[in-house]
Scaffold this motif. Structure first.
Motif, PDB file in Angstrom:
ATOM      1  N   PHE A   1     -22.817  -9.058  -6.449  1.00 49.01           N
ATOM      2  CA  PHE A   1     -23.213  -8.926  -5.044  1.00 49.01           C
ATOM      3  C   PHE A   1     -22.154  -9.551  -4.120  1.00 49.01           C
ATOM      4  CE2 PHE A   1     -25.062 -10.838  -1.246  1.00 49.01           C
ATOM      5  CZ  PHE A   1     -25.680  -9.745  -0.647  1.00 49.01           C
ATOM      6  N   ILE A   2     -21.666 -10.723  -4.494  1.00 41.35           N
ATOM      7  CA  ILE A   2     -20.670 -11.422  -3.672  1.00 41.35           C
ATOM      8  C   ILE A   2     -19.414 -10.572  -3.513  1.00 41.35           C
ATOM      9  CG2 ILE A   2     -19.145 -13.436  -3.559  1.00 41.35           C
ATOM     10  CD1 ILE A   2     -21.384 -14.992  -5.079  1.00 41.35           C
ATOM     11  N   ILE A   3     -18.946 -10.000  -4.624  1.00 43.05           N
ATOM     12  CA  ILE A   3     -17.735  -9.171  -4.587  1.00 43.05           C
ATOM     13  C   ILE A   3     -17.964  -7.931  -3.738  1.00 43.05           C
ATOM     14  CG2 ILE A   3     -16.144  -7.781  -5.962  1.00 43.05           C
ATOM     15  CD1 ILE A   3     -15.769 -10.776  -6.332  1.00 43.05           C
ATOM     16  N   LEU A   4     -19.110  -7.252  -3.929  1.00 38.26           N
ATOM     17  CA  LEU A   4     -19.402  -6.039  -3.148  1.00 38.26           C
ATOM     18  C   LEU A   4     -19.513  -6.345  -1.661  1.00 38.26           C
ATOM     19  CD1 LEU A   4     -22.032  -4.293  -5.473  1.00 38.26           C
ATOM     20  CD2 LEU A   4     -19.654  -3.594  -5.075  1.00 38.26           C
ATOM     21  N   SER A   5     -20.196  -7.438  -1.333  1.00 42.43           N
ATOM     22  CA  SER A   5     -20.343  -7.822   0.068  1.00 42.43           C
ATOM     23  C   SER A   5     -18.996  -8.192   0.684  1.00 42.43           C
ATOM     24  CB  SER A   5     -21.311  -9.008   0.187  1.00 42.43           C
ATOM     25  OG  SER A   5     -21.366  -9.485   1.518  1.00 42.43           O
ATOM     26  N   THR A   6     -18.184  -8.917  -0.077  1.00 41.28           N
ATOM     27  CA  THR A   6     -16.860  -9.302   0.423  1.00 41.28           C
ATOM     28  C   THR A   6     -16.023  -8.074   0.732  1.00 41.28           C
ATOM     29  OG1 THR A   6     -16.908 -11.353  -0.867  1.00 41.28           O
ATOM     30  CG2 THR A   6     -14.752 -10.577  -0.127  1.00 41.28           C
ATOM     31  N   PHE A   7     -15.950  -7.148  -0.211  1.00 41.92           N
ATOM     32  CA  PHE A   7     -15.120  -5.960  -0.020  1.00 41.92           C
ATOM     33  C   PHE A   7     -15.707  -4.987   1.003  1.00 41.92           C
ATOM     34  CE2 PHE A   7     -13.184  -6.579  -4.486  1.00 41.92           C
ATOM     35  CZ  PHE A   7     -12.155  -7.333  -3.944  1.00 41.92           C
ATOM     36  N   SER A   8     -17.010  -5.074   1.253  1.00 43.44           N
ATOM     37  CA  SER A   8     -17.602  -4.189   2.268  1.00 43.44           C
ATOM     38  C   SER A   8     -17.067  -4.523   3.663  1.00 43.44           C
ATOM     39  CB  SER A   8     -19.132  -4.295   2.253  1.00 43.44           C
ATOM     40  OG  SER A   8     -19.571  -5.538   2.766  1.00 43.44           O
ATOM     41  N   CYS A   9     -16.599  -5.766   3.849  1.00 47.05           N
ATOM     42  CA  CYS A   9     -15.938  -6.153   5.104  1.00 47.05           C
ATOM     43  C   CYS A   9     -14.426  -5.944   5.026  1.00 47.05           C
ATOM     44  CB  CYS A   9     -16.207  -7.622   5.432  1.00 47.05           C
ATOM     45  SG  CYS A   9     -17.878  -8.017   5.958  1.00 47.05           S
ATOM     46  N   THR A  10     -13.813  -6.380   3.910  1.00 47.82           N
ATOM     47  CA  THR A  10     -12.353  -6.409   3.856  1.00 47.82           C
ATOM     48  C   THR A  10     -11.703  -5.063   3.535  1.00 47.82           C
ATOM     49  OG1 THR A  10     -12.428  -7.164   1.543  1.00 47.82           O
ATOM     50  CG2 THR A  10     -12.285  -8.856   3.263  1.00 47.82           C
ATOM     51  N   LEU A  11     -12.430  -4.146   2.890  1.00 48.75           N
ATOM     52  CA  LEU A  11     -11.834  -2.832   2.602  1.00 48.75           C
ATOM     53  C   LEU A  11     -11.625  -2.031   3.888  1.00 48.75           C
ATOM     54  CD1 LEU A  11     -10.712  -0.902   0.537  1.00 48.75           C
ATOM     55  CD2 LEU A  11     -13.027  -0.036   0.131  1.00 48.75           C
ATOM     56  N   PRO A  12     -12.664  -1.849   4.741  1.00 50.82           N
ATOM     57  CA  PRO A  12     -12.398  -1.168   6.020  1.00 50.82           C
ATOM     58  C   PRO A  12     -11.406  -1.944   6.888  1.00 50.82           C
ATOM     59  CG  PRO A  12     -14.659  -2.028   5.956  1.00 50.82           C
ATOM     60  CD  PRO A  12     -14.109  -2.140   4.576  1.00 50.82           C
ATOM     61  N   TYR A  13     -11.454  -3.252   6.807  1.00 47.52           N
ATOM     62  CA  TYR A  13     -10.510  -4.129   7.523  1.00 47.52           C
ATOM     63  C   TYR A  13      -9.073  -3.792   7.126  1.00 47.52           C
ATOM     64  CZ  TYR A  13      -8.470  -9.009   7.845  1.00 47.52           C
ATOM     65  OH  TYR A  13      -7.721 -10.137   8.036  1.00 47.52           O
ATOM     66  N   LEU A  14      -8.842  -3.628   5.818  1.00 46.13           N
ATOM     67  CA  LEU A  14      -7.515  -3.292   5.309  1.00 46.13           C
ATOM     68  C   LEU A  14      -7.099  -1.889   5.734  1.00 46.13           C
ATOM     69  CD1 LEU A  14      -5.044  -3.872   3.490  1.00 46.13           C
ATOM     70  CD2 LEU A  14      -6.397  -3.026   1.554  1.00 46.13           C
ATOM     71  N   LEU A  15      -7.999  -0.928   5.587  1.00 41.56           N
ATOM     72  CA  LEU A  15      -7.680   0.462   5.915  1.00 41.56           C
ATOM     73  C   LEU A  15      -7.379   0.636   7.402  1.00 41.56           C
ATOM     74  CD1 LEU A  15     -10.360   2.278   3.710  1.00 41.56           C
ATOM     75  CD2 LEU A  15      -7.919   2.007   3.235  1.00 41.56           C
ATOM     76  N   ILE A  16      -8.174   0.003   8.246  1.00 37.75           N
ATOM     77  CA  ILE A  16      -7.990   0.149   9.694  1.00 37.75           C
ATOM     78  C   ILE A  16      -6.709  -0.546  10.152  1.00 37.75           C
ATOM     79  CG2 ILE A  16      -8.966  -0.464  11.962  1.00 37.75           C
ATOM     80  CD1 ILE A  16     -11.743  -0.130  10.521  1.00 37.75           C
ATOM     81  N   SER A  17      -6.310  -1.632   9.476  1.00 33.44           N
ATOM     82  CA  SER A  17      -5.116  -2.374   9.884  1.00 33.44           C
ATOM     83  C   SER A  17      -3.853  -1.538   9.824  1.00 33.44           C
ATOM     84  CB  SER A  17      -4.945  -3.615   9.009  1.00 33.44           C
ATOM     85  OG  SER A  17      -4.568  -3.254   7.683  1.00 33.44           O
ATOM     86  N   SER A  18      -3.873  -0.482   9.004  1.00 34.73           N
ATOM     87  CA  SER A  18      -2.676   0.352   8.871  1.00 34.73           C
ATOM     88  C   SER A  18      -2.511   1.315  10.041  1.00 34.73           C
ATOM     89  CB  SER A  18      -2.727   1.139   7.555  1.00 34.73           C
ATOM     90  OG  SER A  18      -3.833   2.035   7.558  1.00 34.73           O
ATOM     91  N   ILE A  19      -3.575   1.496  10.839  1.00 31.21           N
ATOM     92  CA  ILE A  19      -3.488   2.437  11.965  1.00 31.21           C
ATOM     93  C   ILE A  19      -3.795   1.793  13.312  1.00 31.21           C
ATOM     94  CG2 ILE A  19      -3.997   4.487  10.578  1.00 31.21           C
ATOM     95  CD1 ILE A  19      -6.899   4.283  11.493  1.00 31.21           C
ATOM     96  N   ASN A  20      -4.368   0.574  13.306  1.00 33.98           N
ATOM     97  CA  ASN A  20      -4.760  -0.057  14.557  1.00 33.98           C
ATOM     98  C   ASN A  20      -4.805  -1.571  14.358  1.00 33.98           C
ATOM     99  OD1 ASN A  20      -7.140  -1.265  16.272  1.00 33.98           O
ATOM    100  ND2 ASN A  20      -6.441   0.539  17.392  1.00 33.98           N
ATOM    101  N   VAL A  21      -4.326  -2.344  15.342  1.00 35.18           N
ATOM    102  CA  VAL A  21      -4.320  -3.805  15.195  1.00 35.18           C
ATOM    103  C   VAL A  21      -5.455  -4.471  15.971  1.00 35.18           C
ATOM    104  CG1 VAL A  21      -1.823  -3.849  14.844  1.00 35.18           C
ATOM    105  CG2 VAL A  21      -2.739  -4.220  17.145  1.00 35.18           C
ATOM    106  N   GLU A  22      -6.243  -3.688  16.713  1.00 37.17           N
ATOM    107  CA  GLU A  22      -7.268  -4.284  17.559  1.00 37.17           C
ATOM    108  C   GLU A  22      -8.635  -4.388  16.885  1.00 37.17           C
ATOM    109  OE1 GLU A  22      -7.004  -1.617  20.884  1.00 37.17           O
ATOM    110  OE2 GLU A  22      -5.844  -3.077  22.055  1.00 37.17           O
ATOM    111  N   PHE A  23      -8.977  -3.440  16.004  1.00 36.22           N
ATOM    112  CA  PHE A  23     -10.352  -3.351  15.536  1.00 36.22           C
ATOM    113  C   PHE A  23     -10.614  -3.635  14.050  1.00 36.22           C
ATOM    114  CE2 PHE A  23     -10.172  -0.389  19.228  1.00 36.22           C
ATOM    115  CZ  PHE A  23     -10.906  -1.194  20.093  1.00 36.22           C
ATOM    116  N   PRO A  24      -9.637  -4.088  13.257  1.00 36.67           N
ATOM    117  CA  PRO A  24      -9.940  -4.337  11.838  1.00 36.67           C
ATOM    118  C   PRO A  24     -11.113  -5.293  11.622  1.00 36.67           C
ATOM    119  CG  PRO A  24      -7.582  -4.325  12.150  1.00 36.67           C
ATOM    120  CD  PRO A  24      -8.184  -4.267  13.516  1.00 36.67           C
ATOM    121  N   SER A  25     -11.145  -6.423  12.321  1.00 37.43           N
ATOM    122  CA  SER A  25     -12.218  -7.399  12.113  1.00 37.43           C
ATOM    123  C   SER A  25     -13.538  -6.917  12.698  1.00 37.43           C
ATOM    124  CB  SER A  25     -11.841  -8.756  12.740  1.00 37.43           C
ATOM    125  OG  SER A  25     -10.748  -9.328  12.063  1.00 37.43           O
TER     126      SER A  25
END
Length: 525
Positions: free
Chosen positions: A216-240
């Motif tokens: 659960f901890i790993i899934l919850s962690t990556f549920s935030c950081t995976l979109p965070y990582l993907l969005i960072s490659s196209i936009n610097v304002e909204f990853p978090s």
């Protein structure tokens, strides 16, 4: 050599005073270290007295930004408590899952991730911590956990400010900025599971982490950081911001359906379940706060610029003190302090004290029609006495240590660390970023302060600039958990007395652990 030793002296003294066995509270240690810093800059660095005294006045005024934020956060949660909203939220979270890991990941991780993406200013820990304490978690451990978890999203902070504004002094092009953002997010993506587990270990037993709820901890962690990582490659304002929103939804669903969690069986009477309307009303202080933060932080909506209008609507000369002005948006400015180039500014409506904390708190009392405003005001006055002194000492200390730009004590420390590391600077670069946040309380200011130094070091040693600046950005985020301002803030909101040193001694080990992971990634990149 004398000046370098003098530069280190106030820092070592502060760490010693706050971490020794019978440690001094921040309200005593910080003013004392500010006095030592004053003596250092006057008698060792020979700074002009007008500049020194202007820095002191600027620091005293700057302190009111975190002071008002803390007071606002305390006000909001006292209103929630008085109105009964916290009781309803606690019952609802227990219905979602009574597993403590699930509750910690929902509130301290995913919800804080979202708040950081919308606001910054150290508000996530101050918002999440009282909710967790109301759920029965011990206050001191919650403070440590929330500070540690409010690090990964800080690289992008409030709509990307630490990246696009914090690195603006270097005049980078869009491609360079995008590369820095993606590398920063990648490092944080790798470090996040370790940081999350380290944070949770302060609150729950080890077996609950590693044997019973790790999936659960790993899934919850990556549920935030995976979109965070993907969005960072196209936009610097909204990853978090987007990472936090998607992660919060995902974590709630994972907890609801008990995915990766050890079942915790408590008899739940379905008749006691809150209706959708009760839940909407009780969570209004939370979703109302997020909504106001988002509306006032996204530039495209136009409100952010209105709240930051600096054109003076009224101004007056205060003689030697400087020139004071107020804008139509209630932006207060004091320029030419003691006839120097030092100035102070406070955006009354933009800093998250009136909007959203005060407004949402008052609306909560009105909606619930219960709670005593005079009682809440008295509680805030009592709670804020020592934090006011501590934060004034902290900001004076910071201003004096950073006085002199490229010749400041902080800059000398940074250059010394770079000189002893040589070609291994990629490993140590995050720690310089963390040092900046420790002093200034802001990842953005850390980047503004040390980006130029990181650039010169990377040029001198022939290192990849985007990697070094990514390490700086990651370090500035991880320094958030040892920042004195943030520690004082969360300790004040939770009414923890003389515990700042205890908290610092715990979080600093996680910073070292986090920094080692980031440094190794830096060497690889």
């Amino acid at each position: 050599m004398l000046s370098l030793g003098a530069a280190y002296l106030p820092i070592f003294l502060l760490i010693y005073l706050m971490s020794k066995k019978n440690n001094l509270p921040a309200s005593q240690a910080l003013p004392l270290c500010a006095l030592i810093a004053y003596l250092v800059v006057v008698f060792v660095f020979n700074r002009e007295l007008g500049q020194v005294h202007a820095s002191i006045l600027s620091g005293l005024l700057l302190a009111w930004t975190p002071i008002l934020i803390i007071a606002g956060a305390i006000f909001l949660f006292r209103c929630m408590e008085e109105a009964g909203a916290l009781d309803i939220i606690r019952h609802w979270l227990n219905h979602i899952s009574s597993n403590p890991i699930a509750q910690l990941m929902i509130v301290a991780w995913a919800f804080s991730f979202l708040i950081e993406g919308a606001s910054g200013f150290g508000t996530p820990a101050a918002i999440a911590a009282p909710i967790l304490v109301s759920l029965g978690f011990p206050a001191l451990r919650v403070a440590i956990c929330c500070l540690i978890l409010n690090s990964i999203p800080v690289t992008f902070g409030a709509v990307g400010t630490p990246i696009w504004f914090g690195l603006s002094v270097l005049e980078l092009n869009d491609l360079q900025l995008s590369e820095i953002a993606w590398k920063s997010a990648l490092v944080n993506f790798v470090a996040a599971p370790f940081v999350v587990v380290a944070a949770l270990a302060f609150v729950v037993e080890k077996k609950q982490l590693l044997r019973q709820n790790l999936i659960f901890i790993i899934l919850s962690t990556f549920s935030c950081t995976l979109p965070y990582l993907l969005i960072s490659s196209i936009n610097v304002e909204f990853p978090s911001l987007i990472g936090g929103l998607l992660g919060l939804i995902s974590t709630l669903l994972l907890a609801k359906f008990n995915i990766g969690l050890t079942p915790v069986t408590h008899p739940i009477n379905s008749a006691d379940k809150e209706s959708a309307w009760q839940l909407l009303k009780a969570t209004f202080p939370l979703w109302g706060t997020v909504l106001l933060l988002v509306i006032t932080r996204i530039p495209d909506l136009g409100i952010k610029n209105l709240l930051q209008l600096t054109e003076p609507a009224w101004q007056i000369s205060l003689g030697q003190l400087g020139d004071f002005s107020i804008s139509a948006a209630l932006v207060l400015r004091l320029e030419n302090i003691f006839q120097t180039d030092i100035s102070w500014q406070h955006s009354t409506l933009y800093v998250p004290s009136i909007f959203p904390f005060l407004i949402i708190g008052l609306m909560t009392l009105w909606w619930f029609q219960q709670g005593s405003l005079s009682k809440i005001t008295g509680q805030i006055q009592s709670a804020m006495k020592k934090p006011v002194i501590a934060l004034m000492g902290a900001l004076v200390f910071v201003n004096l240590m950073m006085l002199g730009a490229e010749q400041s004590a902080v800059t000398q420390i940074g250059q010394h660390l770079a000189s002893i590391s040589g070609s291994n600077w990629g490993f140590l670069a995050p720690f310089l970023g963390a040092l900046g946040s420790f002093f200034s309380g802001s990842a953005t200011i850390s980047n503004l302060t040390f980006a130029g130094i990181q650039l010169s070091i990377s040029d001198e040693l022939g290192l990849n600039l985007s990697t070094i600046l990514a390490m700086q950005s990651v370090g500035a985020a991880m320094g958030n958990m040892i920042c004195i301002n943030n520690i004082v803030a969360v300790a004040s909101v939770l009414a923890l007395q003389k515990k700042e040193g205890y908290i610092l001694k715990r979080t600093v080990w996680v910073v070292i652990f986090y920094g080692i992971i980031a440094g190794l990634m830096g060497l690889v990149l």
